[in-house]
Scaffold this motif. Structure first.
Motif: not given
Length: 388
Positions: A133, A161, A164-166, A214
């Motif tokens: 990441h 999504d 599942d990457h921030p 976020k």
């Protein structure tokens, strides 16, 4: 000096025509920006503005061009050396990359041909190759003003999504907000960048960041230098109806009136009008025997159409003739497209008869420039306008 009668046709993709009622609103006397009348204005304005972004979160307003909003999006969320993933969709995506590099960010720039938008499949592959990441943000220009290409932001969000990457999602809507359907919250965008001079039907001078929770969390830890562009004092002052420094008071008067006009028409109707005008413009260009620059049918812009000329013809010469003979401004080709395309803006305060006049002037200018065209009888524009 030649006397011009009638109104100038401003058919660049921004700044756009400003409605008369917005001009009148801006002509109001300047008021005390620390007084109760201004406080009431702010408290009316910010919720109405959030409605256009389709967000329940804060929208930060800066006295600046859209370039300022780009910088604010970066410096509030990122730290020196952070990796950001950007897509080369056109001239303005390239400028955003240049800014990110100047700020000390590590930019992974996905090359493109300027005829297509950001590729969700390429993004998925880049994210899959980033298990640590290291990518902290993905920067996408929703509607590339230099090319007339609209990237598929919901598919970009879906790729993030699925991995599942921030990474944060930062989206430039400078030439799409209030012209092309857009949903800051529902599409999971973290920072939306916008400016006043296009779909919002104002002069240049205001820029905007719509901000997710976020993004606010990222701002608490971000270490890029920021002062003027810091969201925090603006959001704090806005809670009481004010700004931390002198705002562009009369532009805010104009913004309130522009938002009233958009609400009166209804955003779905606004988007449908833009889509219809864009479709008619593309049909006319193709009937003339010319090529629309955008190469993906899913990505045609509703804000503008970029027209690609045959190699032996100079698009700037066409623009020069159209301006001189018909008092109409068309957008120039930018960067690698200089002299190769001209851009027809059909966004903002615009209607069917304005479009008919625009297309008539463009066709006449092409003929005067010696660009070979299909017979005039094949032009579908009149019939399309009658049946729209």
């Amino acid at each position: 000096m030649t006397l011009r009668t009638g109104r100038h046709f401003l058919q660049i993709p921004g700044p756009t025509n400003v409605p008369d009622s917005v001009l009148r609103a801006m002509a109001a006397p300047v008021i005390d920006h620390r007084g109760p009348e201004f406080q009431k204005l702010t408290n009316r304005l910010l919720p109405a503005l959030a409605t256009v972004f389709r967000t329940r979160g804060p929208v930060v307003v800066f006295p600046a061009s859209g370039t300022g909003a780009w910088e604010a999006a970066l410096v509030n969320t990122l730290s020196p050396g952070d990796r950001v993933l950007c897509f080369e969709t056109g001239h303005f995506a390239t400028l955003w990359r240049t800014m990110a590099e100047a700020l000390g960010l590590d930019v992974d720039f996905v090359p493109g041909d300027w005829r297509r938008g950001a590729d969700p499949e390429v993004l998925a592959a880049r994210l899959a190759a980033d298990p640590a990441h290291r990518i902290k943000a993905v920067c996408v220009v929703h509607n590339e003003t230099s090319t007339g290409v609209t990237s598929r932001v919901p598919e970009i969000r879906a790729a993030l999504d699925a991995a599942d990457h921030p990474a944060l999602l930062l989206v430039d809507t400078i030439s799409s907000l209030a012209s092309i359907d857009y949903h800051h919250d529902a599409w999971g965008v973290d920072v939306t960048v916008a400016g006043s001079q296009k779909g919002l039907m104002l002069p240049p001078g205001l820029s905007f960041n719509a901000v997710s929770d976020k993004a606010l969390e990222a701002a608490a830890a971000a270490r890029l230098p920021r002062s003027y562009w810091d969201w925090r004092p603006v959001i704090e002052a806005n809670r009481n109806g004010f700004f931390p420094y002198t705002p562009a008071t009369n532009l805010l008067y104009g913004l309130e009136e522009a938002l009233r006009l958009l609400a009166a028409e209804g955003l779905p109707a606004v988007f449908a009008r833009h889509s219809r005008h864009a479709a008619i413009t593309r049909a006319a260009v193709r009937a003339w025997g010319l090529e629309v620059l955008c190469a993906d049918e899913r990505e045609h812009s509703s804000s503008l159409t970029a027209v690609l000329l045959p190699e032996e013809h100079d698009a700037d010469k066409v623009r020069e003739i159209v301006l001189e003979r018909f008092d109409m401004s068309l957008g120039s080709g930018l960067g690698r497209l200089a002299g190769k395309v001209f851009r027809i803006g059909h966004l903002g305060c615009f209607n069917d008869l304005m479009l008919a006049g625009t297309l008539a002037g463009v066709r006449a200018g092409l003929e005067l420039a010696g660009v070979p065209l299909a017979p005039a009888g094949e032009d579908p524009t009149p019939e399309l306008l009658r049946t729209a």
